[in-house]
Structure formats: structure tokens, C-alpha cells
Design a protein around this motif. Structure first.
Motif, mmCIF file in Angstrom:
data_model
loop_
_atom_site.group_PDB
_atom_site.id
_atom_site.type_symbol
_atom_site.label_atom_id
_atom_site.label_comp_id
_atom_site.label_asym_id
_atom_site.label_seq_id
_atom_site.Cartn_x
_atom_site.Cartn_y
_atom_site.Cartn_z
ATOM 1 N N GLY A 144 0.802 -1.218 0.000
ATOM 2 C CA GLY A 144 0.000 0.000 0.000
ATOM 3 C C GLY A 144 0.831 1.262 0.000
ATOM 4 N N GLY A 145 2.174 1.129 0.088
ATOM 5 C CA GLY A 145 3.063 2.292 0.103
ATOM 6 C C GLY A 145 3.014 3.059 -1.206
ATOM 7 N N VAL A 146 3.299 4.356 -1.126
ATOM 8 C CA VAL A 146 3.192 5.255 -2.269
ATOM 9 C C VAL A 146 4.570 5.557 -2.855
ATOM 10 N N LEU A 147 4.645 5.528 -4.166
ATOM 11 C CA LEU A 147 5.826 5.960 -4.911
ATOM 12 C C LEU A 147 5.426 7.194 -5.700
ATOM 13 N N ALA A 148 6.063 8.332 -5.428
ATOM 14 C CA ALA A 148 5.813 9.575 -6.158
ATOM 15 C C ALA A 148 7.038 9.869 -7.019
ATOM 16 N N VAL A 149 6.831 9.912 -8.327
ATOM 17 C CA VAL A 149 7.927 10.122 -9.275
ATOM 18 C C VAL A 149 7.708 11.451 -9.984
ATOM 19 N N GLY A 150 8.698 12.339 -9.930
ATOM 20 C CA GLY A 150 8.674 13.601 -10.666
ATOM 21 C C GLY A 150 9.835 13.619 -11.638
ATOM 22 N N ALA A 186 9.373 26.093 -21.095
ATOM 23 C CA ALA A 186 10.549 25.484 -21.739
ATOM 24 C C ALA A 186 10.920 24.145 -21.114
ATOM 25 N N LYS A 187 10.681 23.980 -19.814
ATOM 26 C CA LYS A 187 11.025 22.749 -19.109
ATOM 27 C C LYS A 187 9.803 22.207 -18.373
ATOM 28 N N PRO A 188 8.860 21.603 -19.106
ATOM 29 C CA PRO A 188 7.707 21.043 -18.408
ATOM 30 C C PRO A 188 8.119 19.831 -17.567
ATOM 31 N N GLY A 189 7.286 19.497 -16.617
ATOM 32 C CA GLY A 189 7.546 18.348 -15.766
ATOM 33 C C GLY A 189 6.312 17.476 -15.687
ATOM 34 N N ALA A 190 6.464 16.336 -15.058
ATOM 35 C CA ALA A 190 5.342 15.421 -14.840
ATOM 36 C C ALA A 190 5.517 14.741 -13.493
ATOM 37 N N ILE A 191 4.388 14.365 -12.914
ATOM 38 C CA ILE A 191 4.373 13.652 -11.641
ATOM 39 C C ILE A 191 3.490 12.425 -11.794
ATOM 40 N N LEU A 192 3.982 11.290 -11.328
ATOM 41 C CA LEU A 192 3.202 10.059 -11.293
ATOM 42 C C LEU A 192 3.125 9.583 -9.853
ATOM 43 N N PHE A 193 1.919 9.260 -9.414
ATOM 44 C CA PHE A 193 1.728 8.648 -8.109
ATOM 45 C C PHE A 193 1.322 7.204 -8.335
ATOM 46 N N SER A 194 2.046 6.293 -7.737
ATOM 47 C CA SER A 194 1.699 4.871 -7.848
ATOM 48 C C SER A 194 1.712 4.275 -6.455
ATOM 49 N N ARG A 195 1.128 3.099 -6.353
ATOM 50 C CA ARG A 195 1.020 2.444 -5.062
ATOM 51 C C ARG A 195 1.451 0.993 -5.196
ATOM 52 N N ARG A 196 2.177 0.532 -4.198
ATOM 53 C CA ARG A 196 2.535 -0.883 -4.150
ATOM 54 C C ARG A 196 1.301 -1.669 -3.739
ATOM 55 N N SER A 197 1.004 -2.701 -4.485
ATOM 56 C CA SER A 197 -0.143 -3.525 -4.201
ATOM 57 C C SER A 197 -0.020 -4.172 -2.835
ATOM 58 N N ALA A 198 -1.161 -4.370 -2.171
ATOM 59 C CA ALA A 198 -1.163 -5.054 -0.881
ATOM 60 C C ALA A 198 -0.962 -6.551 -1.053
ATOM 61 N N THR A 199 -1.197 -7.035 -2.267
ATOM 62 C CA THR A 199 -0.991 -8.455 -2.523
ATOM 63 C C THR A 199 0.444 -8.687 -2.980
ATOM 64 N N PRO A 200 1.033 -9.806 -2.634
ATOM 65 C CA PRO A 200 2.427 -10.058 -3.033
ATOM 66 C C PRO A 200 2.551 -10.222 -4.542
ATOM 67 N N PRO A 201 3.724 -9.900 -5.111
ATOM 68 C CA PRO A 201 3.938 -10.093 -6.544
ATOM 69 C C PRO A 201 3.803 -11.563 -6.926
#
Length: 131
Positions: free
Chosen positions: A50-56, A115-130
Motif C-alpha cells: 500500500g506504500g506510495v511511490l511519487a515520481v517527478g 521550456a522545461k515542463p515536468g510530470a508527476i506520477l503517483f503509484s502504489r505498491r499492491s497489498a498483494t504479493p507479486p
């Protein structure tokens, strides 16, 4: 108790399932494409379910060589610019990451007309194992 750790994204010295979130805020821009999957696997390993990964990141189709510092302290490094859809594909489509259990929750383009746009992605680690 420390609020954060400093280390290498390619070999995090953190226990499995030990953090609630990973802010990769304009840090993956220094990682070449072929190494990004390994870094994302490290993020997944240390995130709790359920942990969050925020990528910019910078948005562009090109990478540039930047120089930081001056004189004897100057360093050069590549800064990798990417398209948001391509990074989302790493998080959604790539077999290795789907199996790792990340899901995209939000994607946002910042300053698209500058001139330098950016992007942000928020993702979440699944609570179920891989798988």
C-alpha cells in the motif's frame, strides 16, 4: 528515529517493507533507461504494501549533458528527460513491474507550455504479493 535515509537508489540499504513512501522527486532523471527497472524494483522492495511511490521528472524526448559546479569541482552528468506516457508504461505495462505489484493512481503534467515542463506520477505498491 530518523525521518529519512540517504543512499543509492540502485542499492537501497533499507529493510524490506520498511517505508510508507518513496519520493523520487526529480531523482530518476539521473538514471539511464536501462537502470530504471532495477531502481523501481528497489523502491518496491522497501515499500510496505500500500506504500506510495511519487515520481517527478522532466518531460521531453531528449537527454542533455549538464555541468554543475565550477573550476576543480565541476561535474558533468546526463539528465534524462522522458514522456509521461513512457514512464507510466514502465509502471503499468512492463512485465517486471506488473509482477512487482505497482499501480498508477495519478498522472499530472506540470507547466506544459514552459521550456522545461515536468510530470508527476503517483503509484502504489499492491497489498498483494507479486506473482
Amino acid at each position: 528515529m530518523k525521518g529519512y535515509e540517504v543512499g543509492s537508489m540502485t542499492d537501497l540499504e533499507l529493510a524490506d517493507d520498511s517505508v510508507a513512501g518513496v519520493p523520487a522527486w526529480w531523482s530518476l532523471i539521473y538514471i539511464p533507461d536501462e537502470t530504471v527497472p532495477d531502481v523501481l524494483r528497489q523502491f518496491h522492495r522497501v515499500l510496505r504494501p500500500g506504500g506510495v511511490l511519487a515520481v517527478g521528472f522532466h518531460v521531453s524526448d531528449e537527454s542533455i549533458l549538464e555541468t554543475a559546479g565550477d573550476g576543480d569541482q565541476a561535474t558533468q552528468m546526463y539528465v534524462y528527460h522522458r514522456q509521461p506516457s513512457r514512464v507510466a508504461d514502465w509502471l503499468r505495462v512492463a512485465d517486471w513491474l506488473r509482477q512487482a505489484g505497482f499501480s498508477i493512481e495519478a498522472q499530472h503534467l506540470l507547466n506544459p507550455d514552459e521550456a522545461k515542463p515536468g510530470a508527476i506520477l503517483f503509484s502504489r505498491r499492491s497489498a498483494t504479493p507479486p506473482r
